[in-house]
Design a protein around this motif. Sequence first.
Motif, PDB file in Angstrom:
ATOM      1  N   SER A  19      50.980  35.482  23.397  1.00  0.00           N
ATOM      2  CA  SER A  19      50.240  34.935  24.541  1.00  0.00           C
ATOM      3  C   SER A  19      49.627  36.091  25.325  1.00  0.00           C
ATOM      4  CB  SER A  19      51.196  34.143  25.433  1.00  0.00           C
ATOM      5  OG  SER A  19      51.835  35.008  26.340  1.00  0.00           O
ATOM      6  N   PRO A  20      48.754  35.802  26.280  1.00  0.00           N
ATOM      7  CA  PRO A  20      48.142  36.880  27.058  1.00  0.00           C
ATOM      8  C   PRO A  20      49.164  37.774  27.762  1.00  0.00           C
ATOM      9  CG  PRO A  20      47.043  34.801  27.483  1.00  0.00           C
ATOM     10  CD  PRO A  20      48.206  34.485  26.635  1.00  0.00           C
ATOM     11  N   VAL A  21      50.372  37.242  28.022  1.00  0.00           N
ATOM     12  CA  VAL A  21      51.382  38.045  28.703  1.00  0.00           C
ATOM     13  C   VAL A  21      51.790  39.237  27.850  1.00  0.00           C
ATOM     14  CG1 VAL A  21      53.650  37.939  29.789  1.00  0.00           C
ATOM     15  CG2 VAL A  21      52.225  35.930  29.753  1.00  0.00           C
ATOM     16  N   GLY A  22      51.669  39.056  26.544  1.00  0.00           N
ATOM     17  CA  GLY A  22      52.132  40.085  25.623  1.00  0.00           C
ATOM     18  C   GLY A  22      51.506  41.441  25.842  1.00  0.00           C
ATOM     19  N   ALA A  23      50.307  41.425  26.381  1.00  0.00           N
ATOM     20  CA  ALA A  23      49.590  42.685  26.513  1.00  0.00           C
ATOM     21  C   ALA A  23      50.406  43.726  27.263  1.00  0.00           C
ATOM     22  CB  ALA A  23      48.273  42.432  27.236  1.00  0.00           C
TER      23      ALA A  23
END
Lengths: 772, 210
Positions: free
Chosen positions: A143-147
């Motif tokens: 998900s975008p949080v992974g960044a």
Amino acid sequence: MKRTPAALLLLALWIGGLAAAGAFAQRHLGVSSDLRLFLPAPATAEQRLLLEGLGEGPAARVLVVALEGAPPEALADASRAIVARLAGDDAFLFVANGELELDAFPDALLPYRYLLSPTFDRRPLDADALTAALAARARDLASPVGAFLEPWVARDPTLEIATVLERWQPTVEPRRELDVWFDRAGERALLLAETRAPAFAPDDQRAALAKLTAALAEAGVDGARMTVSGAGRFSVLMEERTRAEAQRLGLAASAAMLLLLLVAYRGIAGVVLSALPLVSAGLAGLAAVGVLFGSVHGITLAFGFTLIGVAQDYPLHLLSHRRPDREPHAVARALWPTLATGVASTCIAYLTFLFSGVAGLEQLACFTVAGLAVASLTSRYLLPALMSRASRDFGASAPLGRLATAIAKLPNVAWAGAALATVGAAIVALAPQPLWSNDLAGLTPVPADLLAADAALRTELGTADLRYMLAVEAVEDEEALAHLERLTPELDELVRRGAIGGYDHAARYLPSAATQRARQARLPDERSLRAALDAAAAATPFRAAAFEPFVADLKRARELPPLTAEPVRAAGLGARIDMLLRGADGERTALVTFSGVHDLKALGELAASSGIVLLDLKQAAESLVARQRARILASLAAAAVLLAAVVTFALRRRDRVLRVLAPMAVTTLVVVAALQALGISLTLFHLISLILVAGLGLDYALFFEHAAEDPAEQRRTLHAVVVCSLSTFFVFALLATSSLPVLRAIGLPVAIGVVGNFVLALLLTRARAPSR
Amino acid sequence: MSARYAVLIAAVGLSASLGASAAPDPESLIAALAREAPAAVEFVEARFSSLLREPLVVAGELRYGEPGDLERRVMQPYREVAAIRGGAVRVERDGEAPRSFSLKRAPELAQFLAAFGALLAGDAAALEKSFVVTATGQDAAWTLVLEPRDDRGRRRLGAIEVRGSGSDALCIAMRDERDGGSVLLIGTAAATPIAPDATLDTVLARCPAE
């Protein structure tokens, strides 16, 4: 004004001396604005806490910053930019905006995260826990949080860093938008900044405020405005406002005085001659305070200079009593007994303040006594040398004669004093508001709306209320922390029930050594950890080999000695630890602060059942004010007795003494009644003004009484007292119009008192038979 | 004689294929990609990382509306919605508390949003402002390489590679500095299955599918 060479030389020397003293004072005398100088020394632990909180304590150093005037994203950017800019600045101990950057976790505390986090207190770190964690991390990665989580996954798959960071946030978290704190409406970005300088160091606070505004300007967000609120900001604001007002009022008062003296004495000589003892008195007062105390408090300065309003009476009396048929020296000599009585009694009254136990009042006593003494002595000995014989005699003035006759025709109103006294007492007894103001806030010049706005912001940010606190006493930190940990479940229960909004204590940042060791023991050893990791990795797409950093960190965590207060302090949490865990060696006090107490009874029950003390700082403040008032009233009573004694000693005859003391006593009552009628509760500064009123009343009454027999003297005295009272009235009426409560508290009573004193002195000091 | 014809035919054939393989013009290519908004498209995303032994594969729907407004709905193998709106990212997963953070904290996402948005709008100029655009390939199978102009972006984030056919963008690949990255398969490409032993390059190579 005499024009002999000797007189001119004396004049030159005098002015030169004053100029030099003035320059010296300006350079060397510091002005303080610490309000605690006007409060008595604390007697109980609560009062001590309160005073610490007032100035030096961490809570007093925290400024609340609100940003508005731009869309929320821009404000959030500005908020982040400010934190980035000021994080390392040594004017601030910390600047926080709610960002929970994992990268911002202090490096020194990183290995300790498994000892600080309560995650594994109830569930062990086993294969199940790891599997759940890795599954969640897998989803995070996709998900975008992974960044921004990805760099941490290998080292901290259960994200204990995030858990610990969240625990360090206030339990009542403000609204968060775009990662930073916003107010409830979502329109203003909020930050907290703690300054290194204490609240009552206006120059350092001003520098810190300048840095904040500079950081906002650098952020380059169009239209963003910054509002800063907090004790430090208020002290800067008040200092500027006090200075501006003092200048304005000083200018107005000087102009009025100048005009009055020109009219009264028909020439510039009168102005110069009355100014010299006055300025000398002021500088003598400053010098005395400087020598004895090192610095002078702003309020003492304000009081002191207005006090000189009494001192200016002395040269005025001398000027008004001049006559063509007498040398000025002789006039001074004739006036001296009355003058000296007035000076002596006023000085003795102020000397009682030296025993009041309040540093600010001791300064005031010192200033006043030195100033009055110098004013009277220079009027007696130096001023006559500069004066030539008078060309006009006020005793022969026709208008004054008509005025004196009109006054003499007034009916004997000795009963008027008694009547006024009765009415005054009735007003005081029947007034709806309390006689005494118990509010510490009445002593501070900060406007109520600023204080209210500050309180509202602090509530939104979840910062501690600082009214109710639990105090846990212990011999050493470990014991205190253990006790706090025992309290935690009950405190959580209170939060759940809504009895309190949130709480904070030191154990949230620093668990006791016992807890840390227990957590260490629960951590899996390397073999079981690897087995658990293998199982978890097999159930998820992760490679077990990727988590070597995690294994290494856990190994370190198992071997670390327990964390103590020092490293936590050094890592930037010092402010919070210091506030919550304090005291001398062997006498540690741990505080539990609250934000939002809704059910005081429940809190009281918790305190009682745990055997700890529930503090109410508001009550402590009120008891402080009441205690101080008791001491001041005692000083005033002593002063009154001494005054009466001095007057009796000087005048000898009972009826003369009564005629002199009566106006003073009645006027005091009239002033108190008038203040009550205006809805004002009395504070410390009103009390101090009452002494000034008494001193003035005594002066007028003594002079009128002294002149009772001789009509010409009566007229000269009338002239003198009219000029004196008009000038005093102008000065203090101006003060009564100030926007600062302290200056109003000085100006209003004295303005009323001057009128009362003048009228009553006129009416009550006449001998029974009117003069012919 | 036949040799000469062979050469002629070969030459014609060569020139024909040469003509067909002239590099497409980036501007017209991008302009052709424009899509009307709002719209939705199916996607499959494969995430690669040195931490993983096989790629993470999710499937769902991408919905786009205004510029800067993008919704990524994951439907397999779990449900999650990530909404990007007004510079803020809000991630909501079934059974978990929603999280929101600023786009500034996820520069890769911001970069992707910039590229994707410009492609959707067919706005080559906007794309040129943030990236150095290189187009290769032919009309039937082209590649756009977007290199960030920003120094920091170039160092940390690497280039975005877009592959497509005709007026469809089919695959978007972003590499990170740690031998990982992700490939986004859109529309028809989303149907292609991804093997557990696939790498970023192998997935990308199969795009566009013949």
